[in-house]
Write a protein that holds these residues in place. Structure first.
Motif, PDB file in Angstrom:
ATOM      1  N   TYR A 109     -15.916   6.159  23.653  1.00 60.87           N
ATOM      2  CA  TYR A 109     -16.247   4.754  23.815  1.00 60.87           C
ATOM      3  C   TYR A 109     -15.277   4.075  24.800  1.00 60.87           C
ATOM      4  N   ILE A 110     -14.289   4.841  25.276  1.00 61.67           N
ATOM      5  CA  ILE A 110     -13.372   4.344  26.306  1.00 61.67           C
ATOM      6  C   ILE A 110     -13.824   4.908  27.648  1.00 61.67           C
ATOM      7  N   ASP A 111     -14.140   4.040  28.590  1.00 61.30           N
ATOM      8  CA  ASP A 111     -14.562   4.458  29.924  1.00 61.30           C
ATOM      9  C   ASP A 111     -13.368   4.414  30.874  1.00 61.30           C
ATOM     10  N   TYR A 112     -13.175   5.516  31.595  1.00 63.67           N
ATOM     11  CA  TYR A 112     -12.151   5.580  32.635  1.00 63.67           C
ATOM     12  C   TYR A 112     -12.866   5.547  33.984  1.00 63.67           C
ATOM     13  N   LEU A 113     -12.521   4.582  34.830  1.00 63.93           N
ATOM     14  CA  LEU A 113     -13.268   4.345  36.061  1.00 63.93           C
ATOM     15  C   LEU A 113     -12.338   4.255  37.263  1.00 63.93           C
ATOM     16  N   LYS A 114     -12.938   4.510  38.436  1.00 61.40           N
ATOM     17  CA  LYS A 114     -12.223   4.358  39.699  1.00 61.40           C
ATOM     18  C   LYS A 114     -13.227   3.923  40.754  1.00 61.40           C
ATOM     19  N   LEU A 140     -10.727  -5.694  23.004  1.00 59.98           N
ATOM     20  CA  LEU A 140     -11.754  -6.475  23.700  1.00 59.98           C
ATOM     21  C   LEU A 140     -12.801  -5.535  24.279  1.00 59.98           C
ATOM     22  N   GLN A 141     -14.064  -5.839  24.014  1.00 60.33           N
ATOM     23  CA  GLN A 141     -15.164  -4.976  24.431  1.00 60.33           C
ATOM     24  C   GLN A 141     -15.799  -5.434  25.740  1.00 60.33           C
ATOM     25  N   ASN A 142     -16.314  -4.434  26.479  1.00 61.90           N
ATOM     26  CA  ASN A 142     -17.178  -4.662  27.650  1.00 61.90           C
ATOM     27  C   ASN A 142     -16.503  -5.489  28.748  1.00 61.90           C
ATOM     28  N   GLN A 143     -15.210  -5.342  28.898  1.00 59.67           N
ATOM     29  CA  GLN A 143     -14.481  -6.010  29.973  1.00 59.67           C
ATOM     30  C   GLN A 143     -13.565  -4.995  30.649  1.00 59.67           C
ATOM     31  N   LEU A 144     -13.453  -5.083  31.981  1.00 55.11           N
ATOM     32  CA  LEU A 144     -12.655  -4.134  32.748  1.00 55.11           C
ATOM     33  C   LEU A 144     -11.174  -4.519  32.747  1.00 55.11           C
ATOM     34  N   PHE A 145     -10.329  -3.512  32.504  1.00 54.75           N
ATOM     35  CA  PHE A 145      -8.886  -3.650  32.661  1.00 54.75           C
ATOM     36  C   PHE A 145      -8.483  -2.831  33.889  1.00 54.75           C
ATOM     37  N   PRO A 164     -20.355 -14.266  31.967  1.00 55.27           N
ATOM     38  CA  PRO A 164     -19.724 -15.128  30.954  1.00 55.27           C
ATOM     39  C   PRO A 164     -18.842 -14.320  30.003  1.00 55.27           C
ATOM     40  N   PHE A 165     -17.733 -14.894  29.623  1.00 57.11           N
ATOM     41  CA  PHE A 165     -16.774 -14.234  28.754  1.00 57.11           C
ATOM     42  C   PHE A 165     -17.113 -14.569  27.302  1.00 57.11           C
ATOM     43  N   ASN A 166     -17.418 -13.533  26.479  1.00 55.59           N
ATOM     44  CA  ASN A 166     -17.841 -13.799  25.098  1.00 55.59           C
ATOM     45  C   ASN A 166     -16.738 -13.582  24.069  1.00 55.59           C
ATOM     46  N   GLY A 167     -15.665 -12.868  24.448  1.00 54.91           N
ATOM     47  CA  GLY A 167     -14.551 -12.687  23.527  1.00 54.91           C
ATOM     48  C   GLY A 167     -14.881 -11.863  22.299  1.00 54.91           C
ATOM     49  N   THR A 168     -15.660 -10.768  22.451  1.00 58.58           N
ATOM     50  CA  THR A 168     -16.003  -9.891  21.334  1.00 58.58           C
ATOM     51  C   THR A 168     -14.966  -8.771  21.232  1.00 58.58           C
ATOM     52  N   PHE A 169     -14.391  -8.605  20.044  1.00 62.85           N
ATOM     53  CA  PHE A 169     -13.379  -7.581  19.796  1.00 62.85           C
ATOM     54  C   PHE A 169     -13.902  -6.608  18.745  1.00 62.85           C
ATOM     55  N   TYR A 170     -13.445  -5.357  18.843  1.00 64.10           N
ATOM     56  CA  TYR A 170     -13.971  -4.326  17.934  1.00 64.10           C
ATOM     57  C   TYR A 170     -12.855  -3.379  17.524  1.00 64.10           C
ATOM     58  N   TYR A 221      -7.036   2.118  39.042  1.00 61.25           N
ATOM     59  CA  TYR A 221      -7.968   2.676  38.062  1.00 61.25           C
ATOM     60  C   TYR A 221      -8.399   1.558  37.117  1.00 61.25           C
ATOM     61  N   PHE A 222      -9.450   1.823  36.379  1.00 61.23           N
ATOM     62  CA  PHE A 222      -9.967   0.841  35.425  1.00 61.23           C
ATOM     63  C   PHE A 222     -10.298   1.550  34.116  1.00 61.23           C
ATOM     64  N   PHE A 223     -10.213   0.807  33.037  1.00 63.77           N
ATOM     65  CA  PHE A 223     -10.719   1.323  31.767  1.00 63.77           C
ATOM     66  C   PHE A 223     -11.416   0.186  31.026  1.00 63.77           C
ATOM     67  N   LYS A 224     -12.320   0.572  30.126  1.00 60.68           N
ATOM     68  CA  LYS A 224     -13.140  -0.402  29.417  1.00 60.68           C
ATOM     69  C   LYS A 224     -13.514   0.158  28.061  1.00 60.68           C
ATOM     70  N   PHE A 225     -13.494  -0.703  27.049  1.00 59.62           N
ATOM     71  CA  PHE A 225     -13.950  -0.339  25.711  1.00 59.62           C
ATOM     72  C   PHE A 225     -15.432  -0.720  25.599  1.00 59.62           C
ATOM     73  N   SER A 226     -16.275   0.280  25.408  1.00 59.53           N
ATOM     74  CA  SER A 226     -17.723   0.056  25.356  1.00 59.53           C
ATOM     75  C   SER A 226     -18.215   0.055  23.923  1.00 59.53           C
TER      76      SER A 226
END
Length: 822
Positions: A109-114, A140-145, A164-170, A221-226
């Motif tokens: 569920y963790i995406d590693y991106l470039k 924080l979900q669905n946002q790029l770090f 839009p920023f929804n502020g959903t945490f999981y 690099y980027f990572f995201k919690f999906s």
């Protein structure tokens, strides 16, 4: 010509396939443009599509029976044959529960991106760090770090939220989400690898990963919690196939990152192997749990009896039984143990019977051997019903209630349950009989005990209880060791034949060739449909064939598009293609005149049409011109009293004309005007009268025609459109032949119905069609010679050289300018 009948609404006609094909050819530029756009779009899509890989692995399902398995240590069971196990395994591999465990274990569920050439790409397995999150933290979900590598020790972590920023945490360990406000959105801070990070958005650390080639400083690099559920759904499409009657399963998975696919395939096999081993040891595990609980109770009971025995021996100063008491103790202990085993078996049967009658899930039935039941039929039936119950639980992951597979399993469970209940009732009767027999034997020995001294009797009772407790405790201890031994010796039924591995290939997409083929197909289909609609809705005359289909009136000639600015096409360019077309019409007219009695008499020719703009004046002028050039004395009369025209082309005035003669203001000689060309005179219409129809049907009109016939060989009359006014019909009685003008791509097919009806009723005779402004182009569905008229570009091509003066060809730029203007 090939034609195909069709019917649309109330309109029935024929579809000209050959003409339609020529029409398609004329729009080659539209096809070229549409296909070019399609190919460009296909290229644009193809270069931006990420590569698709497919990795595979292969496993085998085997029946690895426990080498320590005996009829007395039956704590494992078979799932009902290899084929059923293969089917169940495939169902498990594609189930949500199994894939959820794998996704959570691998933290997929963790995406590693470039950033790639055009977009962000999956860089799993090629990032210099791995996310290690706090188990109690909400991420924080669905946002790029963004992670910017500064050097081998430090990096910058930044966050700019996507709106839009929804502020959903999981929390991925508790599987719980929440929405909470944050103090600040934009964030950027420098950290060290393996250093704990605590922010509003992320809690954990970035563990450094040793790569073969460390990325250059400044790499991003980027990572995201999906979404966990979203990721699980993506991986449920794993393919698992097996040949019929084969125990081998081929696994396959597609994706954009080979490292991720390989790890998932191996991870799902490992999880499956672990699950199947747990299922295989489930009987032993539950037996051990049951025995542990029993050992606690029996241990406490044994300790109590032990303390009581020691206390009694100490108080009475008795340490051993005499020989007679020892013998009785041995016999009674043996009977007590046998009685305890029977009672334990009876209790098991009663509990099992109640369980079967009141429960629906039979996967947690304790092993019969735990209670000392060695009857193979009972043990086998219990194993089978547990096996079927577990299989039902496996099927329930993907099948709904009412599914045929579930119905079949339920039917089998019910049948085995009924047989098991019958065997339980039969076994209970036998055990109760054995219990009565033992009770009688115990009573006999107890009578002998009562003859012993009181101290011996008391000591014997306590030692009986101790022996019974000790035997029970040892039995459970033996069963526990047996279950542990079986569990330790069990192996998984999964045998890995081929692990998933990146061998350098595996690319299966995108299929760029298919994209280009589809681009060509759709690029051709769009203009094809467009042209088909144009043809289908086209109600105009485009070629001589259209006239032939709509009318029985013959076509006497086809006139091309005039290159001359005014209507004097024959006089200005006597060797041009248009002039030759009029000469051909002149020749054809001689055959129509033969229908009269006096061939040498003066002939009257009328030019008319359906509506204005079809070329009546143009044809009248040039028919008159070609007649005059042949040496015949010709007069051209403008009888379109409503819209006078002829005078402009010859540069004469229209002050005095036919109207003046018809109302008696002037003589016939006064209205005649010289055209400036040999053998050609002009009579213009004159002033526009208020009553043109009445003037045309007057006696003066008859007198004028008769007078002109005495002086001229040919009288050419330009009339108003027959489809708009009746003037032309009133003139017909004076004419020898009528030329009915049809203009290409201007005259509508329905307009011919007017003249057809009058021709059919006999109101008009000796009439012929002349097709005007004809361009021999494929877009009109007529790209070949027709046989009417002559000239370059009308059927003769290069063979007309030297006979017909060619019109100067226009440049491509001129043609384009003209097309855009039109």
């Amino acid at each position: 010509m090939a034609e195909e009948e069709f019917e649309i609404g109330d309109v029935t006609g024929s579809f000209d396939i050959k003409g339609f094909l020529f029409k398609l050819l004329s729009y080659w530029w539209l096809f070229l443009g549409s296909i070019s756009i399609g190919l460009f779009i296909a290229y644009y899509i193809s270069v931006r599509k990420l590569p698709i890989y497919e990795m595979k692995s292969m496993i085998e399902i085997k029946d690895n029976s426990n080498p320590l398995f005996t009829s007395n240590t039956s704590l494992t069971f078979n799932w009902g044959g290899t084929s059923n196990k293969v089917t169940s395994t495939i169902i498990v591999l594609q189930s949500r529960t199994h894939n959820e465990r794998v996704v959570k274990n691998l933290e997929y569920y963790i995406d590693y991106l470039k950033m790639g050439e055009y977009q962000l790409v999956d860089s799993y397995g090629n990032t210099p760090f791995k996310i290690e999150q706090e188990t109690s933290a909400y991420q924080l979900q669905n946002q790029l770090f963004k992670v910017k590598i500064l050097n081998e020790k430090e990096f910058t972590l930044s966050f700019e939220p996507e709106l839009p920023f929804n502020g959903t945490f999981y929390n991925y360990y508790k599987e719980d989400d929440l929405t909470k406000p944050v103090d600040s959105l934009n964030f950027s801070k420098k950290y060290k690898f393996n250093e704990p990070i605590h922010t509003h958005f992320f809690k954990g650390k970035l563990k450094k990963v040793d790569l073969k080639y460390w990325p250059s400083d400044g790499s991003e690099y980027f990572f995201k919690f999906s979404s966990l559920n979203g990721k699980v759904s993506n991986y449920q499409n794993i393919s698992a196939e097996s040949e019929k009657s084969s125990s081998v399963i081929n696994l396959g998975l597609r994706g954009n990152n080979k490292n991720r696919i390989v790890d998932y395939l191996n991870g799902t096999v490992n999880e499956l192997s672990k699950l199947m081993l747990e299922e295989k040891n489930l009987f032993a595990t539950r037996t051990i749990q049951f025995i542990d609980s029993m050992l606690i109770d029996r241990g406490e009971e044994l300790q109590m009896v032990q303390n009581e025995l020691d206390e009694f021996k100490t108080e009475r100063n008795i340490f051993d039984l005499d020989a007679e008491s020892t013998l009785l103790r041995s016999r009674l202990t043996s009977l007590d143990n046998e009685e305890r085993e029977i009672i334990r078996s009876i209790d098991y049967y009663k509990n099992l019977k109640e369980y079967l009658q009141n429960k629906t899930d039979y996967s947690e039935i304790p092993a019969p051997t735990v209670s000392g039941i060695e009857e193979n039929s009972i043990s086998l039936l219990v194993q089978q019903i547990i096996q079927l119950s577990n299989r039902r639980n496996q099927l329930s992951y993907t099948a709904q209630e009412g599914n045929l597979s579930l119905v079949e399993v339920d039917r089998d469970i019910e049948a085995i349950k009924n047989v098991l209940l019958e065997n339980i009732n039969s076994s209970l009767k036998l055990l109760n009989n054995d219990l009565k027999r033992i009770g009688k034997e115990v009573m006999k020995f107890e009578e002998q005990v009562r003859e012993l001294p009181q101290d011996q009797q008391e000591l014997l009772k306590i030692e009986r209880r101790y022996d019974l407790s000790r035997a029970t405790y040892d039995l459970f201890l033996t069963k526990k060791n047996e279950a542990k031994l079986i569990k330790a010796a069990s192996v998984s039924d999964i045998k890995i034949i081929d692990i998933a591995k990146d061998t350098g290939g595996g690319k299966i997409g995108p299929n760029n060739q298919l994209n280009y083929v589809m681009a060509i197909l759709f690029g051709s289909l769009i203009p094809l449909l467009f042209i088909f609609v144009i043809v289908l809705l086209d109600n105009k005359i485009n070629n001589p064939q259209d006239i032939e289909k709509k009318s029985n009136i013959p076509i006497i000639g086809v006139i091309g598009k005039s290159p001359v600015a005014n209507n004097l096409a024959v006089l200005k360019k006597p060797r041009g293609a248009v002039a030759e077309s009029f000469r051909a019409i002149r020749t054809s007219l001689q055959f129509t005149f033969k229908q009269g009695n006096d061939i040498s008499a003066s002939k009257v020719i009328m030019c008319t049409s359906s509506i204005s703009g079809e070329g009546k004046t143009f044809t009248s002028i040039n028919i008159a011109s070609v007649m005059s050039l042949s040496g015949k004395k010709t007069v051209l009369i403008g009888l379109d009293l409503r819209k006078p025209k002829i005078f402009d082309d010859f540069g004469i005035n229209n002050k005095i004309g036919v109207v003046n003669y018809l109302i008696g203001q002037t003589s016939l000689e006064d209205v005649k005007q010289n055209s400036g060309f040999t053998n050609l005179d002009i009579i213009t219409s004159g002033p526009i009268p208020p009553n043109p129809s009445e003037l045309i049907i007057s006696d003066r009109m008859d007198e004028m025609i008769e007078e002109l016939k005495k002086e001229y060989d040919y009288i050419i009359i330009d009339t108003p459109p027959i489809g708009l006014v009746s003037d032309a019909l009133n003139i017909i009685k004076h004419v020898d032949t009528t030329l009915y003008l049809v203009r290409q791509n201007y005259t509508k097919k329905g307009m011919l119905e007017i003249i057809n009806e009058k021709y059919k009723m006999g109101e008009i005779n000796n009439i012929s069609f002349v097709m005007n402004f004809f361009e021999q182009k494929a877009k009109y569905g007529y790209g070949y010679g027709y046989g009417y008229g002559y000239g370059y570009g009308y059927g003769y091509g290069k063979y007309g050289d030297g006979y017909i003066a060619r019109d100067k060809k226009k440049s491509t730029w001129s043609k384009l300018k003209r097309k855009f203007k039109s």
